[in-house]
Design a protein around this motif. Structure first.
Motif, PDB file in Angstrom:
ATOM      1  N   THR A  13      28.830  24.657  23.398  1.00 51.87           N
ATOM      2  CA  THR A  13      30.198  24.515  22.342  1.00 51.87           C
ATOM      3  C   THR A  13      30.643  25.731  22.405  1.00 51.87           C
ATOM      4  OG1 THR A  13      28.477  23.451  20.765  1.00 51.87           O
ATOM      5  CG2 THR A  13      30.687  24.397  19.921  1.00 51.87           C
ATOM      6  N   ASP A  22      20.192  31.157  26.704  1.00 50.98           N
ATOM      7  CA  ASP A  22      19.180  30.214  27.538  1.00 50.98           C
ATOM      8  C   ASP A  22      18.266  31.055  28.663  1.00 50.98           C
ATOM      9  OD1 ASP A  22      19.873  27.671  26.517  1.00 50.98           O
ATOM     10  OD2 ASP A  22      21.611  27.454  27.908  1.00 50.98           O
ATOM     11  N   ASP A  73      25.064  17.853  37.494  1.00 52.69           N
ATOM     12  CA  ASP A  73      24.387  18.227  36.221  1.00 52.69           C
ATOM     13  C   ASP A  73      25.244  19.404  35.915  1.00 52.69           C
ATOM     14  OD1 ASP A  73      22.848  19.328  34.368  1.00 52.69           O
ATOM     15  OD2 ASP A  73      21.076  19.845  35.627  1.00 52.69           O
ATOM     16  N   THR A  74      25.653  19.484  34.627  1.00 49.68           N
ATOM     17  CA  THR A  74      26.756  20.159  34.050  1.00 49.68           C
ATOM     18  C   THR A  74      26.055  21.154  32.761  1.00 49.68           C
ATOM     19  OG1 THR A  74      27.747  18.690  32.659  1.00 49.68           O
ATOM     20  CG2 THR A  74      28.685  18.902  34.844  1.00 49.68           C
TER      21      THR A  74
END
Ligand code: 6R9
Length: 658
Positions: A426, A511, A421-422
């Motif tokens: 952008t 995030d 899971d990476t």
């Protein structure tokens, strides 16, 4: 992400250590972490070693990082290279000209194959063509194409000339193209007559024609030519003197072209992405550092053996994943890859698995939204195909919930493949958080650890590292080679958006995250007004401004509501104008507004639902409380309303919904 999801994640206890067999053959070993060291100086040195090992430098660099004026960084700045030469010529020179670079599958069932020698020749021709059209170092070229080989060829040809591409996803509207072409002052647009999607030809050129038409006041864009690839075979309008057919022009140019060296910090591309305001940001990436980190991560995270593997990233080149892990990473590493033009379910729901079987794909990189869609369709569909060639699976774009992770490994990966899971963006240009297969014990649902050479922390508002299992904000605490170098034409916004919350040397990713007691990181979704729909970033503000541009709408609020398949879905709450009350009363008001947003921004931004309401919940200072609208959109009990200016609003809105 909902409270329930977070709770589930906290209780996820499945662990998948690498098998001995996988570990024994793995490209990446624990040594990489040792080599990367623990101090900023050691990490910089590590990246210097990677840059020299992984790339060909026409002129070697003597400096790694210059961080004397944060947040404006340079990497390897006295070195010179050619990005396209690194992706093409050097593999041919090394004797790998006969290795397949691209196995392209068209949606209707046609296919084309390019070896490294053939792809190199095509890109050289295209570079000569662009030169003939006046494209020089630093010029901007917009690319609006379906996923056909010419998209890859065009990007590399632009890079070969030291020019700058800006790829615009084929689903975007004329208005979106116009904004981007204007913002970047592009000289040339490369498009196609049309492309295939869901079994039909969708025209592309009309959107470009509309985007380039002079304004009401006669102002034209900076575009001089439009190169048109023939793909859909659909009729197109033609502007004499401006428009040229790609195939006719390319036939007239030479296939020899010598790649010149450009400085490591020469701009490579601008890619527009949604931010918290209405105007998309042109994220700028440069050459040497970017290529170093995409090549490094592609090799080590995907355990790439270029002589044996067949790699497939399902991303379109219109997104960053298509730039870094379809074009630049895999080609810099000399990989053999598959690219596919169409949708996963055309002409049948097993299309992806048929492609895996046909090309014996060994490494697959896809988005959780696709995995969840396949889960819903059931395991009998992939079971019809031979997927035994797969040995590694990757995920990107949004958090992958543990159930989808385990399904991916069991049903697609035969119960044995590692799933990486990476996490990245952008802006980060390349993978930042990921397990290393063969090294890391995998935890479904967690993006786990910084890749070697990357420094990441989870902090509270006061910039203190959060304790185990405490939620916080994800930050990158040291510059990294593939970091964005700016927002095109707007240095203030660059500083303000990413480098002001915790000072000019700390990158604020936007995030939310939590670190567990083993130190593994779990992503909790965006903390700003950016939504994530099927792994694509959309801004609430951008869709709201599109809605209010419709004469029927007085006010609009948009939220991302959790959605089983797409992760989040766009849900709009709209107050109509009194004068347009009749229109609003019409049953199709929602349909009209959904179509309006799709036409203005693109189909991916089309709201799943539009609710016509009489009021919106606002604080006394006039801020819309999206949290409460999200409660309504997700069918939950409405949360704390005490800061509302009018506490009755929510009961009124909730009643409208029932
Ligand atoms: C590569 C890409 C970036 C945003 C990012 C985050 C979300 C991406 C993720 C993930 C959890 C992962 N995101 N990968 N969240 N786990 N593995 O998607 O770039 O389109 O710029 O989106 O996507 O919220 O901030 P981009």
């Amino acid at each position: 992400m909902t409270a329930d999801n977070i709770d589930n994640l906290l209780h996820e206890s499945r662990r998948f250590p690498p098998s001995d067999a996988f570990a024994a053959q793995a490209v990446a070993t624990r040594d990489l972490y040792t080599q990367a060291g623990t101090t900023p100086a050691e990490r910089q040195e590590f990246w210097g070693v990677q840059a020299r090992d992984l790339l060909h430098w026409h002129k070697p660099f003597s400096r790694t990082l210059d961080w004397s004026n944060p947040p404006f960084a340079t990497w390897f700045d006295d070195g010179e290279l050619n990005v396209a030469y690194n992706c093409l010529d050097r593999h041919v020179i090394a004797g790998h000209g006969d290795r397949v670079a691209l196995n392209w599958e068209g949606e209707p069932g046609d296919s084309r194959t390019f070896t490294y020698a053939e792809l190199t020749a095509e890109v050289k021709r295209a570079a000569n063509l662009l030169t003939a059209l006046g494209i020089r170092q630093g010029d901007r070229v917009a690319i609006y194409l379906p996923l056909v080989p010419e998209a890859v060829i065009a990007m590399l040809a632009v890079a070969r000339l030291g020019a700058v591409h800006t790829v615009i996803f084929g689903g975007f509207s004329a208005e979106s193209i116009r904004d981007r072409v204007n913002d970047a002052s592009a000289k040339l647009v490369i498009t196609a007559d049309g492309g295939y999607r869901k079994g039909r030809v969708f025209p592309l050129k009309p959107a470009v024609d509309a985007a380039l038409a002079p304004d009401a006041d006669g102002t034209s864009t900076t575009v001089r030519n439009v190169l048109v690839v023939k793909r859909g075979g659909n009729d197109v309008d033609w502007v004499e003197g401006r428009d040229l057919w790609w195939d006719e022009e390319i036939a007239q140019v030479d296939s020899e072209h010598i790649a010149k060296a450009f400085p490591a910090e020469n701009p490579l591309f601008i890619l527009y992405t949604s931010g918290t305001t209405g105007k998309p940001k042109g994220i700028l990436h440069t050459s040497g550092g970017y290529l170093t980190q995409v090549a490094f991560t592609h090799k080590n995270v995907f355990d790439l053996k270029p002589e044996e593997d067949v790699y497939w990233s399902t991303a379109d080149v219109g997104w960053i994943t298509g730039h870094s892990y379809v074009v630049y990473g895999p080609l810099a590493n000399g990989a053999t890859q598959v690219i596919y033009e169409g949708t996963p379910d055309t002409p049948h729901p097993g299309r992806w698995w048929e492609i895996v079987q046909k090309h014996k794909v060994s490494i697959l990189y896809a988005a959780p939204t696709a995995i969840r869609t396949f889960m819903k369709l059931g395991r009998q569909i992939p079971a019809e195909f031979d997927l035994s060639s797969l040995r590694l699976l990757g995920s990107v774009g949004e958090p992958i919930n543990p159930e989808a992770w385990v399904w991916y490994r069991d049903v697609i990966g035969g119960g044995t493949t590692p799933v990486v899971d990476t996490w990245w963006q952008t802006e980060t240009g390349a993978i930042m958080l990921s397990a290393l297969p063969g090294v890391t014990t995998l935890k479904p649902g967690s993006a786990q650890v910084p890749i070697p050479g990357i420094a990441i922390d989870v902090v509270d508002e006061g910039f203190h590292s959060t304790g185990a299992d405490q939620g916080g904000l994800l930050v990158v605490t040291e510059p990294w080679p593939s970091m964005l170098r700016g927002i095109w034409g707007d240095p203030d916004r660059f500083v303000e958006t990413y480098w002001s919350k915790f000072g000019p040397s700390t990158y604020f990713a936007g995030d939310g995250a939590r670190r567990d007691k083993d130190g593994d990181i779990w992503l909790l979704g965006r903390v700003d007004d950016v939504m994530n729909v099927s792994g694509h970033r959309l801004s609430t503000a951008e869709i709201e401004s599109s809605l209010v541009s419709h004469p029927m709408v007085a006010e609009a609020a948009v939220v991302g509501a959790s959605d089983e398949t797409t992760g989040q879905a766009v849900v709009a709450f709209v107050i109509t104008r009194a004068s347009q009350a009749d229109a609003a009363a019409a049953d199709d008001a929602g349909a009209i507004l959904r179509a309006h947003v799709a036409a203005q921004i693109g189909a991916i931004a089309r709201p799943r639902e539009v609710f016509i309401v009489t009021e919106l919940p606002k604080t006394r200072s006039g801020k819309i409380m999206r949290r409460l609208l999200r409660d309504v959109a997700e069918g939950r009990e409405v949360g704390d309303t005490t800061t509302l200016a009018d506490t009755h609003v929510m009961s009124v809105i909730s009643k409208t919904m029932r």
